[in-house]
Design an enzyme around this catalytic site. Structure first.
Site, short mmCIF file in Angstrom:
data_model
loop_
_atom_site.label_atom_id
_atom_site.label_comp_id
_atom_site.label_asym_id
_atom_site.label_seq_id
_atom_site.Cartn_x
_atom_site.Cartn_y
_atom_site.Cartn_z
N GLU A 55 29.51 -6.02 -19.14
CA GLU A 55 28.56 -7.06 -18.75
C GLU A 55 29.19 -7.92 -17.67
OE1 GLU A 55 26.46 -9.15 -21.90
OE2 GLU A 55 27.06 -7.61 -23.34
N ASN A 99 16.67 -17.84 -22.99
CA ASN A 99 17.38 -17.34 -21.81
C ASN A 99 16.67 -17.70 -20.51
OD1 ASN A 99 19.49 -16.00 -23.25
ND2 ASN A 99 18.09 -14.34 -23.73
N ASP A 144 26.26 -4.46 -16.24
CA ASP A 144 25.05 -5.05 -16.82
C ASP A 144 25.09 -6.55 -16.54
OD1 ASP A 144 23.09 -6.21 -18.36
OD2 ASP A 144 23.43 -4.93 -20.09
N LYS A 168 15.10 -12.85 -18.26
CA LYS A 168 15.95 -14.00 -18.57
C LYS A 168 15.79 -15.07 -17.48
CE LYS A 168 19.01 -11.45 -21.63
NZ LYS A 168 17.97 -10.49 -22.00
#
Length: 408
Positions: A178, A49, A207, A241
């Site tokens: 998300e 990520n 998120d 990330k």
């Protein structure tokens, strides 16, 4: 045999029968866009990520080292006791300015945020509306809250509206989604979702773990990509990330942040974030804003890979109206997904199979994540490998016949 070993062995056998038993990969080092199998062997990696390619950036390492020298190796206690380091306050100011909010609060991880915030803001009379494709940490946060949780079909606003219509007697309503969905690579329809939330007096808990640093103006996230701003959207994210550090955060109104300091159990009862991670994250926020070429490069390479896989006949999940760095190749069965991942590994390409419970049964896939560290040659090499796999795996056509691809 100890009394517990029998049921552990039984559970293991059940998972193995479904090709769903997990083991840790061999110990490995990392390099930009690669993992290191041994001293002389680098494998092209699409599993990371590290979207902006910052994990080995010299300035990141320098700032982490400086934070270690100045603040020590650990925070030594919770933020409410001895762990409220000045570098954490500096990081929170930087996050709030970047995200365009009044304040921010840093947690030890993004998982800590998601299991803590929903529990802190709900009562037994509250209702949570959660997208079916939300991350496991959000699911656990819903379970730990006292609220009644309703699951709406992935990005299905009509279904969400039906559930909101049927929501009777709720003292508080929360829509949890998300920004960029980590396994599907698509985005939440935030403008329409926010409009719906305001109509039903619901707060949107966003998120944006996979949107922060990658989406929007100067990498501010998915909300910025849609040119939206609202106090009714609480932004959650991670430093691990695109920012290549560690930790999680909430960004939103000052009243919310002050409330969470007093009510969020995973914040109150956890040691403060490591100073080195905070130093690295501060530098990453600076780089993300100044080096827009990284996002432009990611978008080009992701589209190159996405279109190339489609041309080969693979089932690539669409990203929707906004391009993301995640390119999911839907396979279907666990067994077939494992075969494709293994075939890629033998060609020095790491793209592990993603299986249930991470994704719904029958939708196992390879999730390829593009980094600014990937070059066009890397994408061409990967497409050539996928081309060979189709010829080598007898009967493989990119999907499993009869597989249900819709989230239920």
């Amino acid at each position: 045999m100890s009394f517990w070993k029998e049921w552990v062995a039984k559970e293991e056998n059940l998972l193995r029968e479904k090709d769903n038993w997990r083991t840790l990969p061999p110990s490995q080092g990392t390099a930009p866009g690669h993992i290191i199998r041994d001293a002389h062997h680098a494998v092209l990696s699409f599993a990371s990520n590290d979207y902006l390619g910052l994990a080995h950036h010299p300035a990141m390492i320098e700032q982490a080292e400086e934070a270690l020298r100045t603040h020590g190796t650990g925070s030594t206690g919770s933020r409410l006791l001895t762990g409220n380091s000045t570098i954490l306050a500096e990081l929170e100011r930087a996050l709030a300015a970047w995200k365009g909010t009044e304040a921010a609060l840093v947690f030890p991880s993004g998982y800590h945020v998601n299991i803590s915030v929903l529990a802190a803001v709900t009562t037994e009379s509250s209702h949570i509306f959660s997208d079916a494709a939300n991350h496991a940490s959000i699911i656990d946060g819903c379970r730990l809250s006292r609220a009644k949780t309703f699951i709406y079909r992935h990005n299905d606003l009509d279904h969400l509206r039906q559930l909101l219509d049927a929501s009777v007697g709720a003292d508080r309503r929360f829509i949890v989604t998300e920004g960029v969905f980590s396994m599907d690579g698509d985005v939440s329809p935030l403008p329409e979702l926010l409009h719906l939330a305001e109509a039903y007096e619901a707060v949107v808990v966003l998120d944006d773990a996979h949107g922060t640093g990658v989406m929007g103006d100067k990498g501010r996230g998915t909300l910025s990509a849609f040119q939206l701003h609202s106090d009714n959207v609480w932004q959650i994210g991670t430093l691990s990330k695109a920012l290549a550090a560690q930790g999680g955060f909430v960004a939103g109104p000052r009243a919310l942040i002050d409330y969470l300091i007093n009510k969020a159990r995973a914040f109150i009862f956890s040691t403060g974030l490591n100073p080195a991670a905070a130093g690295a994250a501060l530098e990453a926020i600076k780089i993300a804003q100044e080096e827009g070429w990284r996002r432009e490069h990611i978008e080009r390479q992701a589209e190159f890979l996405r279109q190339g896989l489609k041309d080969l006949g693979y089932h690539v999940l669409p990203s929707g109206i906004l391009r993301t760095p995640i390119v999911p190749v839907l396979i279907g069965s666990n067994t077939q997904a494992l075969k494709v991942a293994q075939a890629l590994w033998h060609q020095d390409i790491y793209a592990p199979a993603i299986k249930p419970p991470t994704v719904p049964p029958g939708t196992s896939r390879l999730r390829l994540a593009i980094s600014a560290a990937h070059h066009e040659d890397d994408i061409e090499r990967t497409l050539a490998a996928f081309r060979r796999i189709k010829g080598d795996l007898v009967g493989f056509d990119g999907t499993d016949e009869g597989t249900q691809h819709e989230y239920l």
